[in-house]
Each structure stands twice: as C-alpha cells, then as structure tokens.
Design a protein around this motif. Structure first.
Motif, PDB file in Angstrom:
ATOM      1  N   MET A 170     -10.126   1.611  -3.085  1.00 22.89           N
ATOM      2  CA  MET A 170     -10.711   0.714  -4.086  1.00 22.89           C
ATOM      3  C   MET A 170      -9.665  -0.242  -4.650  1.00 22.89           C
ATOM      4  O   MET A 170      -9.975  -1.376  -5.009  1.00 22.89           O
ATOM      5  N   TYR A 171      -8.422   0.212  -4.728  1.00 26.78           N
ATOM      6  CA  TYR A 171      -7.356  -0.641  -5.242  1.00 26.78           C
ATOM      7  C   TYR A 171      -6.675  -1.450  -4.149  1.00 26.78           C
ATOM      8  O   TYR A 171      -6.503  -2.655  -4.261  1.00 26.78           O
ATOM      9  N   ARG A 172      -6.291  -0.795  -3.089  1.00 28.04           N
ATOM     10  CA  ARG A 172      -5.527  -1.491  -2.045  1.00 28.04           C
ATOM     11  C   ARG A 172      -6.409  -2.437  -1.241  1.00 28.04           C
ATOM     12  O   ARG A 172      -6.013  -3.561  -0.936  1.00 28.04           O
ATOM     13  N   ASN A 173      -7.573  -1.927  -0.799  1.00 30.89           N
ATOM     14  CA  ASN A 173      -8.523  -2.732  -0.032  1.00 30.89           C
ATOM     15  C   ASN A 173      -7.859  -3.403   1.171  1.00 30.89           C
ATOM     16  O   ASN A 173      -7.994  -4.603   1.390  1.00 30.89           O
ATOM     17  N   ASP A 174      -7.127  -2.619   1.952  1.00 30.02           N
ATOM     18  CA  ASP A 174      -6.490  -3.151   3.155  1.00 30.02           C
ATOM     19  C   ASP A 174      -6.768  -2.211   4.319  1.00 30.02           C
ATOM     20  O   ASP A 174      -7.428  -1.185   4.174  1.00 30.02           O
ATOM     21  N   ASN A 175      -6.298  -2.578   5.505  1.00 29.87           N
ATOM     22  CA  ASN A 175      -6.594  -1.804   6.711  1.00 29.87           C
ATOM     23  C   ASN A 175      -6.021  -0.385   6.647  1.00 29.87           C
ATOM     24  O   ASN A 175      -6.656   0.572   7.091  1.00 29.87           O
ATOM     25  N   LYS A 176      -4.810  -0.257   6.104  1.00 29.22           N
ATOM     26  CA  LYS A 176      -4.164   1.056   6.047  1.00 29.22           C
ATOM     27  C   LYS A 176      -4.964   2.032   5.191  1.00 29.22           C
ATOM     28  O   LYS A 176      -5.235   3.155   5.602  1.00 29.22           O
ATOM     29  N   SER A 177      -5.340   1.599   3.999  1.00 32.96           N
ATOM     30  CA  SER A 177      -6.107   2.480   3.117  1.00 32.96           C
ATOM     31  C   SER A 177      -7.512   2.737   3.660  1.00 32.96           C
ATOM     32  O   SER A 177      -8.072   3.823   3.453  1.00 32.96           O
ATOM     33  N   MET A 178      -8.082   1.762   4.365  1.00 38.95           N
ATOM     34  CA  MET A 178      -9.404   1.946   4.960  1.00 38.95           C
ATOM     35  C   MET A 178      -9.348   3.010   6.054  1.00 38.95           C
ATOM     36  O   MET A 178     -10.219   3.890   6.129  1.00 38.95           O
ATOM     37  N   LEU A 179      -8.326   2.956   6.912  1.00 33.80           N
ATOM     38  CA  LEU A 179      -8.168   3.956   7.975  1.00 33.80           C
ATOM     39  C   LEU A 179      -7.942   5.345   7.391  1.00 33.80           C
ATOM     40  O   LEU A 179      -8.471   6.336   7.897  1.00 33.80           O
ATOM     41  N   PHE A 180      -7.158   5.413   6.324  1.00 36.34           N
ATOM     42  CA  PHE A 180      -6.916   6.704   5.668  1.00 36.34           C
ATOM     43  C   PHE A 180      -8.207   7.261   5.076  1.00 36.34           C
ATOM     44  O   PHE A 180      -8.483   8.462   5.176  1.00 36.34           O
ATOM     45  N   LEU A 181      -9.021   6.388   4.477  1.00 34.31           N
ATOM     46  CA  LEU A 181     -10.303   6.816   3.921  1.00 34.31           C
ATOM     47  C   LEU A 181     -11.236   7.312   5.017  1.00 34.31           C
ATOM     48  O   LEU A 181     -11.891   8.350   4.865  1.00 34.31           O
TER      49      LEU A 181
END
Length: 246
Positions: A170-181
């Motif tokens: 929700m904060y980062r909103n980038d590819n790395k955090s999306m893949l981790f989610l």
C-alpha cells in the motif's frame, strides 16, 4: 550454471506438484527438500543485493523441510508419544516466516506507517484474529492441546505475514512489493489448504495438487522479488534496506 539451476528448479517444481497430487508424499518431500537447497544456493551465489532476513528465511525453511523429510525414516510415533519431528519442523517454519516479517519491518519506519495507516492496520488486525480462530478451529477435534496451540501460533504468523506484505505494498506500490505480496498470498492459500489436506479431507489428491501448486508459485514470486530493486519514489517512511554482506 545459474540458468541450469533455474531450469532444474522449474522442472522439479512441476514434478513436486504431480507427486503431491498423486499422494506420493515421501517422494514429494524429497523433491521439495532438494528444490529448497538448490534455491538457497542460487540465491546466495547469484544474487547481487542480498537481504539478510530473506537469506535466513530460506535457510530455516529449508531446514524445516529437511527435518520433515527425515521424519519418514525415523521411528513410528505412537499416539501417546511426542512427535519431535512435527514440533521441530513447525517451529522452524514459524521462525522462517518471522524472518520474512522482519525483512519488511526493518525496511520501513514503523511509526510513520502506523500514523498513516492506523485504521487499515486495525481492520487487518481484527480480520487476522477472526481468520486465525476460524481456520484453526476446523482442526480442533484432530489435535491435542499442544498441537492446537502450535497450529494457532503458526496460522497467526502467516496471517501477520500477509498483513505486513499488504501494508508494505500500500505504501511502496512498486513491482518488488507487489511480488512479495503475491508470494505471501500464495503462502497463505497453501498453508490453509494443507490444513484441510492433513486434518479434514485427509490425503485428498485434489487438495495435494492445489496446495503444492500454491507453494511452488509462492517461492517463485519470493525469488523474483529478491532479484528486483525498489523502483518507486522513495517516501519518508522508508529506511535503507538491510543488506547481506557478500
């Protein structure tokens, strides 16, 4: 060499899914243990920016799988005996997921996150409690008091992992955090379906196929995120990521 390992991991992942779907649990345990060892070697040797927490996640999860695999060759556990393999493996799994949670917690300014997302965090916390109680209670009749307590803690940790991953995205909103989610979502699905596979609809081949598929996909997403750097505009809540010395 790293390409050969990657191709081998994909092939082993497919074999693992098929074996679990056909209820060949011993063979599936052997293949999954080999996969995790190769994945850990791949990450350590061919990843430029290594995370200390992600490294320890891989190590402890691999140890848990190896311990679980070794239980097939240990003595048969009678009903009144303590299954040390069960407790040891599950405690290692819990520790491994805690390393993933720590990976996110150490990379953000927690006070700033709570200040900005106090209400969503509260809602997630209440939902986590509801889901953990609901899911764990489905196995209550099949578990002892100590086993139930361990499963409750286990489920609480994986739900906390999902919540932390969602807050991070929700904060980062980038590819790395999306893949981790995405990896965290797949882990939760895999773990919940495993409960049904082992305690409710015992050895249902369809459930074996589904939970193993989600587990393989989860580790695929986790590995992909480990190869991606933070790409979004860096907000004030983000600290410098902890790196593992090469």
């Amino acid at each position: 060499m790293n390409r050969i390992i990657k191709v081998g991991l994909l092939l082993l992942g497919g074999v693992f899914i098929v074996l679990q779907g056909l209820a060949f649990e011993l063979e599936g345990a052997a293949v999954s243990a080999l996969m995790l060892v190769l994945l850990t070697v791949l990450y350590c040797k061919w990843t430029n920016n290594k995370s200390r927490m992600f490294f320890w996640f891989l190590v402890t999860f691999t140890l848990a799988h190896l311990l679980s695999y070794s239980s097939w060759y240990g003595p048969i556990i009678q009903q009144e005996q303590i299954d040390y393999y069960y407790y040891g493996a599950n405690i290692l799994y819990i520790v491994s997921y805690l390393f993933l949670i720590a990976k996110i917690a150490l990379s953000i300014k927690i006070k700033a996150v709570f200040k900005e997302l106090a209400i969503p965090i509260l809602i997630l916390f209440l939902l986590d409690i509801f889901c953990v109680v609901l899911v764990t209670d489905t196995t209550k009749s099949a578990l002892s008091v100590y086993e139930y307590t361990l499963e409750f803690i286990y489920n609480a940790v994986i739900m906390a992992l999902l919540s932390v991953a969602l807050i991070d995205y929700m904060y980062r909103n980038d590819n790395k955090s999306m893949l981790f989610l995405l990896g965290s979502i797949c882990i939760v699905f895999s773990e919940i379906i495993q409960l049904a596979y082992f305690y409710i609809l015992k050895n249902d081949k369809n459930l074996g196929f589904i939970y193993s598929f989600f587990l393989v996909v989860a580790f695929l997403f986790f590995y992909l995120q480990s190869q991606v750097n933070f790409t979004g505009p860096e907000p004030t809540y983000v600290d410098v990521d902890e790196k593992l010395e090469a």
